[in-house]
Design a protein around this motif. Structure first.
Motif, PDB file in Angstrom:
ATOM      1  N   VAL A  78      66.898 -49.500 102.747  1.00 35.25           N
ATOM      2  CA  VAL A  78      67.328 -48.242 103.375  1.00 35.25           C
ATOM      3  C   VAL A  78      66.136 -47.503 103.983  1.00 35.25           C
ATOM      4  N   VAL A  79      65.031 -47.445 103.267  1.00 31.44           N
ATOM      5  CA  VAL A  79      63.849 -46.755 103.781  1.00 31.44           C
ATOM      6  C   VAL A  79      63.315 -47.464 105.026  1.00 31.44           C
ATOM      7  N   MET A  80      63.258 -48.798 104.994  1.00 29.81           N
ATOM      8  CA  MET A  80      62.797 -49.546 106.168  1.00 29.81           C
ATOM      9  C   MET A  80      63.701 -49.321 107.375  1.00 29.81           C
ATOM     10  N   ASP A 114      62.955 -45.407 108.582  1.00 32.31           N
ATOM     11  CA  ASP A 114      61.626 -44.868 108.842  1.00 32.31           C
ATOM     12  C   ASP A 114      60.704 -45.980 109.322  1.00 32.31           C
ATOM     13  N   ILE A 115      60.259 -45.895 110.564  1.00 33.20           N
ATOM     14  CA  ILE A 115      59.422 -46.940 111.158  1.00 33.20           C
ATOM     15  C   ILE A 115      58.084 -47.085 110.427  1.00 33.20           C
ATOM     16  N   TYR A 116      57.639 -46.025 109.757  1.00 32.17           N
ATOM     17  CA  TYR A 116      56.376 -46.072 109.026  1.00 32.17           C
ATOM     18  C   TYR A 116      56.382 -47.174 107.968  1.00 32.17           C
ATOM     19  N   PRO A 145      56.290 -53.440 103.025  1.00 31.69           N
ATOM     20  CA  PRO A 145      57.002 -52.258 102.518  1.00 31.69           C
ATOM     21  C   PRO A 145      57.219 -52.309 101.011  1.00 31.69           C
ATOM     22  N   LEU A 146      57.101 -53.487 100.425  1.00 31.98           N
ATOM     23  CA  LEU A 146      57.250 -53.579  98.973  1.00 31.98           C
ATOM     24  C   LEU A 146      56.061 -52.967  98.290  1.00 31.98           C
TER      25      LEU A 146
END
Length: 81
Positions: A58-60, A63-65, A80-81
């Motif tokens: 969901v965060v990925m 949010d492109i960051y 991202p992990l």
């Protein structure tokens, strides 16, 4: 106020072996036969692994960051992990 011209200082590169760290993280928790079991994951991250992975997805997506991409040197960026 007078601003003096400063020569551009080159920054030193500090190799933190992030690729090796990511490989260890994947081997420890996220491969088919991980080093640590579900209970260890739960104790260290304070949540079940499926919940953690849902949060990461969901965060990925929002949010492109937090999306993995290549950095300025062409190396694969942080996971991202």
């Amino acid at each position: 106020m007078i601003i003096q011209d400063h020569p551009l200082a080159r920054r030193r590169y500090c190799n933190r072996e992030r690729e090796h760290g990511e490989a260890r993280l994947m081997q420890d928790y996220f491969v088919d036969n991980p080093t640590y079991d579900q209970s260890t994951f739960r104790r260290r991250f304070r949540m079940q692994k499926p919940l953690f992975l849902r949060i990461v997805v969901v965060v990925m997506a929002n949010d492109i960051y937090f999306q993995q991409r290549h950095d300025a040197t062409g190396r694969q960026g942080l996971s991202p992990l």
